[in-house]
Write an enzyme that holds these catalytic residues in place. Structure first.
Site, PDB file in Angstrom:
ATOM      1  N   GLY A  62       0.844  -1.211  -0.018  1.00 17.69           N
ATOM      2  CA  GLY A  62      -0.072   0.046   0.093  1.00 17.69           C
ATOM      3  C   GLY A  62       0.724   1.151   0.167  1.00 17.69           C
ATOM      4  N   LYS A  63       2.065   1.130  -0.335  1.00 16.26           N
ATOM      5  CA  LYS A  63       2.846   2.379  -0.634  1.00 16.26           C
ATOM      6  C   LYS A  63       2.311   3.467  -1.419  1.00 16.26           C
ATOM      7  CE  LYS A  63       6.931   1.218  -1.791  1.00 16.26           C
ATOM      8  NZ  LYS A  63       6.646  -0.036  -2.539  1.00 16.26           N
ATOM      9  N   GLY A  64       1.755   2.881  -2.603  1.00 15.89           N
ATOM     10  CA  GLY A  64       1.414   3.952  -3.577  1.00 15.89           C
ATOM     11  C   GLY A  64       0.175   4.855  -2.931  1.00 15.89           C
ATOM     12  N   ILE A  91      17.658  -6.611  -4.554  1.00 14.48           N
ATOM     13  CA  ILE A  91      19.047  -6.211  -5.203  1.00 14.48           C
ATOM     14  C   ILE A  91      18.827  -4.889  -6.017  1.00 14.48           C
ATOM     15  CG2 ILE A  91      20.647  -6.928  -6.824  1.00 14.48           C
ATOM     16  CD1 ILE A  91      20.349  -9.857  -5.777  1.00 14.48           C
ATOM     17  N   GLN A 131      10.764  -5.364  12.411  1.00 10.22           N
ATOM     18  CA  GLN A 131      12.055  -4.977  12.884  1.00 10.22           C
ATOM     19  C   GLN A 131      13.138  -5.489  11.987  1.00 10.22           C
ATOM     20  OE1 GLN A 131      12.301  -6.423  17.003  1.00 10.22           O
ATOM     21  NE2 GLN A 131      10.115  -6.695  17.029  1.00 10.22           N
ATOM     22  N   CYS A 174     -10.752   3.972 -26.369  1.00 10.00           N
ATOM     23  CA  CYS A 174      -9.638   3.560 -27.253  1.00 10.00           C
ATOM     24  C   CYS A 174     -10.147   2.439 -28.156  1.00 10.00           C
ATOM     25  CB  CYS A 174      -8.228   3.254 -26.307  1.00 10.00           C
ATOM     26  SG  CYS A 174      -7.047   3.345 -27.547  1.00 10.00           S
ATOM     27  N   GLU A 198      -4.938  -3.108 -37.718  1.00 10.54           N
ATOM     28  CA  GLU A 198      -4.111  -3.675 -36.627  1.00 10.54           C
ATOM     29  C   GLU A 198      -4.509  -5.241 -36.748  1.00 10.54           C
ATOM     30  OE1 GLU A 198      -3.639  -3.593 -31.836  1.00 10.54           O
ATOM     31  OE2 GLU A 198      -5.320  -2.343 -32.734  1.00 10.54           O
ATOM     32  N   ARG A 220      -2.024   3.773 -31.668  1.00  4.70           N
ATOM     33  CA  ARG A 220      -1.474   3.877 -32.950  1.00  4.70           C
ATOM     34  C   ARG A 220      -2.454   3.944 -34.102  1.00  4.70           C
ATOM     35  NH1 ARG A 220       3.801   2.536 -32.163  1.00  4.70           N
ATOM     36  NH2 ARG A 220       4.462   1.145 -30.410  1.00  4.70           N
ATOM     37  N   HIS A 267      -8.241   8.376 -23.519  1.00  2.37           N
ATOM     38  CA  HIS A 267      -8.507   7.626 -22.326  1.00  2.37           C
ATOM     39  C   HIS A 267      -9.148   8.446 -21.297  1.00  2.37           C
ATOM     40  CE1 HIS A 267      -6.574   3.426 -23.384  1.00  2.37           C
ATOM     41  NE2 HIS A 267      -5.893   4.438 -24.363  1.00  2.37           N
ATOM     42  N   GLU A 292     -10.376   7.623 -18.558  1.00  5.69           N
ATOM     43  CA  GLU A 292      -9.999   7.370 -17.164  1.00  5.69           C
ATOM     44  C   GLU A 292      -8.908   8.003 -16.669  1.00  5.69           C
ATOM     45  OE1 GLU A 292      -8.163   4.217 -19.604  1.00  5.69           O
ATOM     46  OE2 GLU A 292      -9.881   5.754 -19.882  1.00  5.69           O
TER      47      GLU A 292
END
Length: 544
Positions: free
Chosen positions: A16-18, A149, A193, A381, A405, A462, A507, A509
């Site tokens: 939940g950092k975001g 890392i 900890q 879209c 496409e 595109r 978009h 949203e």
């Protein structure tokens, strides 16, 4: 000079950092401070634009066309700001720039190392955001978990920032999980900890620890973490799981986070005023009838692939006095089994963006079902493109209509590659991206929704409507209600005589806010709530 808040995560990812970062920005803005936010992503991709939605989730697009992590969408929605490419930093960007500088000879023959060269590049990008935004506070989220890392250079860079900027100008917040052991019925602090000990080995002492838990946290745990993690008792913050993410700023403020930030950073701030936000949360929690929407997509197994769409539907439901129930419908299931089983109970159908031919015929079938049954429809879209294909196939009886496409040699290419995309082979960052203006035609569904003639919306595509078929489709009842200022590009189309059938090439949203839903989503839900199918839907929680 900007102050800096660095937020790290421990124990597990997706803790939940975001949302915590977005909530911190909300709290600071409520005190009259200007805020900007940055996400440091340790992956080696330059950006997430070419990553699979199953790997990464949604790709959020900023106003200037940067393809970014979905967390930037949360930052924009909670703080009600518009971010730029400066708000996203990846290892891919950092290492690419360092290597380019080495090739140019910028390092004067020196040996290139993670410290100092990579860390200096990271710090330069953090400082660049502060300089350009001129924000009172810059909040920086370090992606991943302490101990990864690939995250080590970023942690070293933010460690150095305190010495560079001064101790009164930098604060470290660590977001961590308190796991619950069912057999003993207790929350465990040992993983936190150990996570803090790992940070301290790097040279970072957290000033505040935000503890996530699904169960109530006792004061004894606060005392224990304060002792073993060397953090003031009042700086051990409890953040329980809540019924809606929009309650998080209120919970953090009640724990005293705002006062801590103002005090530690010596900020000249006004008293907190979260009254409007509190009213929003109260409105969300009010039990109301639910409107039932089918989201027909390609990546529905991972709902985060449509994160902004989901939140935009929630915003529109709040405005319309409704809860929201989303039926996540796999487009290929409609191809196999037909639409009736999945769509017969819904009050609206939405098809969001996507790439590739998989599931396209199922989407076209869903559009046909919406058009023929008068079910409100919103296409985003790709959702607009399949709406055009369906109309050409079944209203004009042109069964060969398609997008190049999916069928490059289509004899009836109603959707075609943008002219500027011809000859472009590289996939990364080469689409039509970011804000573009659109002129709205009056007397249309789009005109009624927006109430403005000129709008700006965010794009990521595109392919575009083929103007060779504009007159033909127009005569058959398709309305082109939004065009580029030069009239060459179709941005919005709709079907005349339908309660609500609108497709946008952009978009929408990405511009919706909890207190200011996007006009197209607002009117879509307004139309859907009037549809009665098998009686009123039961009240459901707003946040899926």
């Amino acid at each position: 000079m900007s102050k800096f808040v660095f937020v790290t995560g421990g124990v597990v990812s997706s803790v939940g950092k975001g949302i915590t970062v977005a909530s911190l920005g909300n709290i600071l803005k409520s005190r009259g401070l200007s805020v900007s936010v940055q996400k440091l992503d340790p992956y080696l991709n330059v950006d997430p634009g070419t990553m699979s939605p199953y790997q990464h989730g949604e790709v959020f697009v900023t106003q200037d066309g940067a393809e970014t992590d979905l967390d930037l969408g949360s930052y924009e929605r909670f703080i009600d700001i518009e971010l730029t490419a400066d708000s996203t930093v990846t290892s891919g960007q950092v290492y690419s720039e360092v290597i380019n500088k080495e090739r140019r000879g910028d390092y004067l023959g020196g040996t290139i190392q993670v410290v100092p060269h990579v860390t200096q590049e990271i710090k330069a990008r953090i400082q660049r955001l502060a300089d350009r935004s001129k924000a009172d506070v810059v909040i920086v989220e370090v992606g991943g978990t302490v101990g990864d890392i690939e995250g080590q250079p970023f942690l070293e860079a933010i460690r150095q920032m305190r010495n560079d900027m001064g101790r009164d100008n930098v604060i470290y917040i660590h977001v961590t999980l308190l796991p619950y052991i069912q057999s003993t019925q207790e929350l465990k602090t040992k993983p936190t900890q150990h996570s803090v000990n790992e940070l301290r080995r790097i040279g970072i002492q957290p000033d505040i620890i935000v503890c996530r838990a699904d169960y109530p946290i006792s004061e004894g745990i606060r005392d224990k973490l304060s002792l073993f993690c060397d953090v003031e008792r009042k700086a051990v913050i409890f953040m329980p799981t809540v019924s809606t993410i929009y309650e998080v700023p209120l919970k953090l403020e009640s724990e005293g986070v705002g006062d801590l930030l103002v005090s530690r950073l010596h900020l000249n701030a006004s008293p907190s005023d979260l009254s409007i936000w509190r009213g929003l949360v109260e409105k969300i929690k009010e039990p109301t009838p639910a409107v039932r929407i089918a989201l027909v997509g390609k990546y529905v197994e991972l709902k985060d692939a449509y994160y902004s769409v989901r939140e935009s539907l929630c915003h529109a439901a709040i405005h319309n006095g409704r809860d929201i129930q989303i039926d996540w419908v796999y487009a290929e299931d409609i191809e196999k089994n037909g639409p009736e089983e999945y769509l017969k109970h819904v009050q609206g159908i939405i098809i969001p963006g996507g790439f590739g031919i998989r599931g396209i015929e199922g989407m076209i079938t869903a559009v046909k079902y919406a058009r023929e049954n008068g079910i409100p429809y919103l296409g985003l879209c790709l959702g607009m493109q399949v709406m055009v294909i369906e109309f050409a196939r079944h209203v004009l009886q042109s069964d060969k209509a398609h997008s190049t496409e999916f069928e490059p040699d289509s004899p009836y290419p109603v959707i075609d590659l943008l002219p500027e995309q011809r000859g472009v082979d590289s996939k990364g960052g080469t689409m039509r991206l970011g804000n573009y203006p659109c002129v709205i035609q009056p007397g249309t569904m789009a005109g009624q929704a927006y109430g403005n003639k000129l709008i700006n919306e965010r794009h990521r595509h595109r392919f575009e409507f083929n103007n060779d078929y504009r007159d033909t489709l127009s005569k058959a009842g398709m309305v082109f209600s939004g065009l580029s200022p030069d009239g060459k590009l179709v941005e919005i189309c709709e079907v005349s005589g339908h309660p609500f059938m609108v497709g946008s090439q952009f978009h929408p949203e990405f511009l919706s806010r909890p207190n200011r839903p996007h006009p197209l989503f607002r009117e879509f839900i307004n139309a859907a709530k009037k549809v009665i199918r098998d009686g009123e839907q039961p009240s459901l929680p707003l946040s899926p």
